[in-house]
Structure formats: structure tokens, C-alpha cells
Write a protein that holds these residues in place. Structure first.
Motif: not given
Length: 450
Positions: A175-181, A193-198, A267-273, A304-307
Motif C-alpha cells: 500500500d506504500v511501495a510500488w513496482m516500477q523500473s 516493473k522490475a524494481y520495488l520502490n519505497c 524526496y528520496a526512493v529506496v529500491q529493492l530488486r 516506508p513500506g518496510l516498517q
């Protein structure tokens, strides 16, 4: 009877070297001490086990130097690239692989060859006779490391690799993170949509930086100093260089639109692969860390999204040793003081899975040629492999020698176009076109593989 080639180390470089030599008809013994003797980072006894990222980085062979290196390794019948292609995962324009099936497939391919065997004993001394390749990588055993140091007479060179954490996908708040390269890069929807973004607001980012800087870190032993490789800096070290460093590095927000709040710019984005084919594991991109485990859990759950994140593996740090290749190796990758021994992989001062495997490919082919009574020169310096081997065997400044990824800065410059300057896109395409033609010529001058 053909002499046997002995390869110490069954990582990316050792595996590729074994494959290349065996395909020339040479008998090969791979000496791999795992799992009998373990290391800090390895979990199995498989050959070519991936211990850090699961990415081989960009696969663009026209605009990227590592993508060009992929192309050259495929052209040379490289086992590592064949297997990576077989087990690739969606990752935008990058080549990411499912790490466990990848290592299992490399192991199966090599052990299926009738002229390849694997020996499980630890090699603790530099051999005085026979044909050998030392491809022990960043985690060379202390005994063999001491033997190398004694032979070279050089002060041990070392830096520290930091490993990024891996998160269980089911524990990420979508509900916080989304999928997008980034920039929706990729030809298919899966790639786009290879990356998960927070996403982070400015306040969340500032609080995260404060916590990161204050967190308890792994201390080095007395007498150890950390000379980090810039391509694998711990996230805390990056933060210490300036509060905005991460926002312009692994946490940059550009090219991304929040699917939940498209009108809000993060302001900033953490990406997960994605870290495996099932999509159950994700690694936090660029988040190599030397924080202690308890601190990691607390700090990373501020994202956010990894809480509520559950970690399959927390980050860590380990020593990575390499030799001063420009002073110690000749242009056939042989140790000048003991020409029966070649070095390959990260221990030579290249950095990255692909670069290590590429140096294994060259060492394997050169050793096989020597055993079969031929001489194989290195590829032209205008190629990706040629640029790397030229750099480590004399092109680099020995006094300041540090591990290096492949990059176009290592290539001989291109001639200008009609007396003018090339744009970057045209220049990179010029590098790759030139390299492909020359590498194909270098391969055509060699006997066909078996």
C-alpha cells in the motif's frame, strides 16, 4: 598425455577458467575448499555461488561497458553468461539471476564434463610445478593469502566488501511501495516493473540519515584499515560523505512516479530488486552495510513500506584481498616470479562478477593454449576484456592500484568524427562497435572449442 591444469577456487573466475580450458581438451582439476572449509559469505559448496548482489549489471552492449563485456563473453562461449541467461530474472535493463539455480547449473555443467574433476582439499601453498590458476577471489584463505604475500614480497592490500540485506516480499507493505523500473526502462511489462520502490519525504529522509549515522557499526580489528572500493561502499560511509549523498546515489528519486500518489514527488526512493525467480525475496539495492544486526533491523524498518519487514539475510562486511597485479603479473596473467602460476578473478584487482569471470575466461584460454604448445596473446586493448587485462597487467598506476570495474575510461580513445567531438551516446556506440569487430577477429584467430 596432455598435462593437467589445476585451478584453485571455484567461484566465477575459476568456474569460467575451467570451462574454457576443458573445452580446449585440457584435463582440469578444480580445487575448491568449500564446503569442507567455509568462508564468511558462502552458504553452500556449489561452484560460482553468488555471495553479494544477484545482478550482473547492465546488459546493454551498445551503450554500456559491462554490457559489452557480457557480449564478448557470450561470443567466447562463456559458461557464466550462458547460465545467467538461462536463469535471468526481470530487472529492467540489468541482467539479474536466480542465484541458487544459477550456481547449481554451473556446478552441473562443469562436473558433467569428462575431463573436469573437483577436489575438496584446501591449497595452502603456491605450487612450484605444473600449470596452475589462482582464482580464490575476495575470500582467499588466510594460509594461501600468507603464501601469496610471502612470494610477492608485497604488503597485503585489502579493502572491505559490504553485503546488502534481503527482505521477504510478503512482509513489504504494497500500500506504500510500488513496482516500477526507473524511467519505465525495459521492453516488457515485467522489465518495466522490475524494481520495488519505497518513497520518502524530506523529513523521513533526514530522520533516516540521522539514524544511519548514529547506528552501531562493525569495528575493525586492531591494525586493520578500510580502503573501500567505491562501487561497493557501505551505505553509512556514503552518508558520512554528506547528507545528500544517498539522495543522489542509490536513493535518487528521478525517473519514478508513485503509483499510489502520482501527484506527489518523493524526496528520496529506496529500491529493492527481486532476488529469486519466485519473487519471494528482494534485496535492497545499494544498501551494503557494516551496521550491526540489531541496528540494521531498526534503521531499515524506518523505510516506508518496510516498517514490518522480515529479513531473510541481514547485511555484513568482509575482507577482500587483491594483489598488485601491475607489478606482479605479465600480460599472459602469469606471476612473474613463478610463471607456472596464473592469477584470475577479483584477486587480480578487477571488481564484479562479470569482470572476475572474464579474467577467468582469459586465464583458462591462455593456460590451455600454453599446455597445448601455443601462445595466446590477450585481446586488443580496444575490447572490454582487453581493456581490463591491459589495466591490471600494466595500464594502471601501481602505487595507487585499486579494484576496478570495466568502464569506457579504460579503453583507448576514439578518433574524433570529422574533426569534431562525439556526443556521449555516439561515443559509447563507437567504443562498442570497434570492440565487437576486434574481439570477433581475436576469436577467429583461435582454434575452435571442443
Amino acid at each position: 598425455m596432455t598435462e593437467t591444469l589445476h585451478i584453485v577456487g571455484g567461484g566465477m573466475a575459476g568456474s569460467e577458467a575451467a570451462w574454457q580450458a576443458a573445452k580446449q581438451g585440457v584435463n582440469v582439476v578444480i580445487h575448491e575448499m568449500r564446503p569442507k572449509v567455509g568462508t564468511f559469505a558462502h552458504q553452500t559448496g556449489n561452484l560460482a555461488e553468488m555471495v553479494c548482489s544477484n545482478s550482473f549489471r547492465s546488459d546493454d552492449s551498445e551503450q554500456n561497458a559491462v554490457g559489452l563485456l557480457h557480449w564478448e563473453m557470450r561470443a567466447a562461449d562463456g559458461l557464466i553468461m550462458q547460465t545467467a541467461d538461462k536463469h535471468r530474472l526481470p530487472a529492467g535493463g540489468a541482467l539479474a539471476v536466480d542465484r541458487d539455480p544459477f550456481a547449481e547449473s554451473v556446478t552441473a555443467a562443469l562436473t558433467a564434463l569428462p575431463n573436469v574433476s573437483v577436489s575438496g582439499e584446501e591449497i595452502t601453498e603456491l605450487p612450484t610445478e605444473g600449470h596452475w590458476i589462482i582464482a580464490t577471489g575476495p575470500l582467499t584463505s588466510s594460509a594461501l593469502g600468507a603464501a601469496i604475500q610471502a612470494e610477492t614480497g608485497a604488503e597485503r592490500l585489502a579493502f572491505f566488501d559490504a553485503i546488502a540485506p534481503i527482505v521477504y516480499a510478503e512482509s513489504i507493505d504494497m500500500d506504500v511501495a510500488w513496482m516500477q523500473s526507473r524511467y519505465d526502462k525495459g521492453e516488457t511489462e515485467a522489465e518495466q516493473k522490475a524494481y520495488l520502490n519505497c518513497p520518502m519525504t524530506k523529513d523521513q529522509y533526514e530522520a533516516f540519515i540521522d539514524a544511519l549515522l548514529a547506528a552501531e557499526k562493525t569495528e575493525f580489528h586492531e591494525g586493520e584499515t578500510a580502503g573501500y572500493f567505491d562501487g561497493c561502499l557501505p551505505i553509512e560511509v556514503m552518508a558520512e560523505r554528506g547528507r545528500e549523498t544517498l539522495r543522489h546515489g542509490p536513493m535518487k528519486p528521478v525517473g519514478l512516479t508513485n503509483a499510489h500518489k502520482p501527484e506527489e514527488k518523493a524526496y528520496a526512493v529506496v529500491q529493492l530488486r527481486r532476488d529469486n525467480a519466485l519473487g519471494t525475496l528482494y534485496n535492497i539495492v545499494g544498501f551494503q552495510t557494516k551496521m550491526k544486526y540489531g541496528a540494521q533491523t531498526a534503521v531499515f524498518k524506518m523505510i516506508p513500506g518496510l516498517q514490518d519487514a522480515s529479513f531473510a539475510r541481514l547485511g555484513g562486511i568482509h575482507r577482500n584481498t587483491f594483489i598488485n597485479s601491475p607489478t606482479l603479473l605479465d600480460d599472459r596473467m602469469r606471476l612473474k616470479s613463478r610463471p607456472n602460476i596464473r592469477f584470475a578473478g577479483q584477486v587480480t584487482g578487477v571488481e564484479g562478477y562479470v569482470e572476475s569471470a572474464a579474467m577467468g575466461l582469459l586465464a583458462g584460454r591462455m593456460a590451455a593454449a600454453e599446455i597445448l604448445g601455443r601462445d595466446l596473446p590477450p585481446p586488443p586493448a580496444e575490447t572490454a576484456m582487453g581493456a581490463l587485462i591491459t589495466h591490471i597487467t600494466g595500464g594502471a598506476e601501481a602505487k595507487t592500484f585499486q579494484p576496478m570495474n570495466v568502464n569506457f575510461g579504460l579503453f583507448p580513445p576514439l578518433e574524433s568524427v570529422r574533426g569534431g567531438r562525439r556526443g556521449r551516446k555516439d561515443r559509447y556506440k563507437g567504443y562498442t562497435d570497434r570492440a565487437k569487430e576486434l574481439f570477433a577477429g581475436w576469436l577467429s584467430d583461435q582454434p575452435a572449442q571442443g
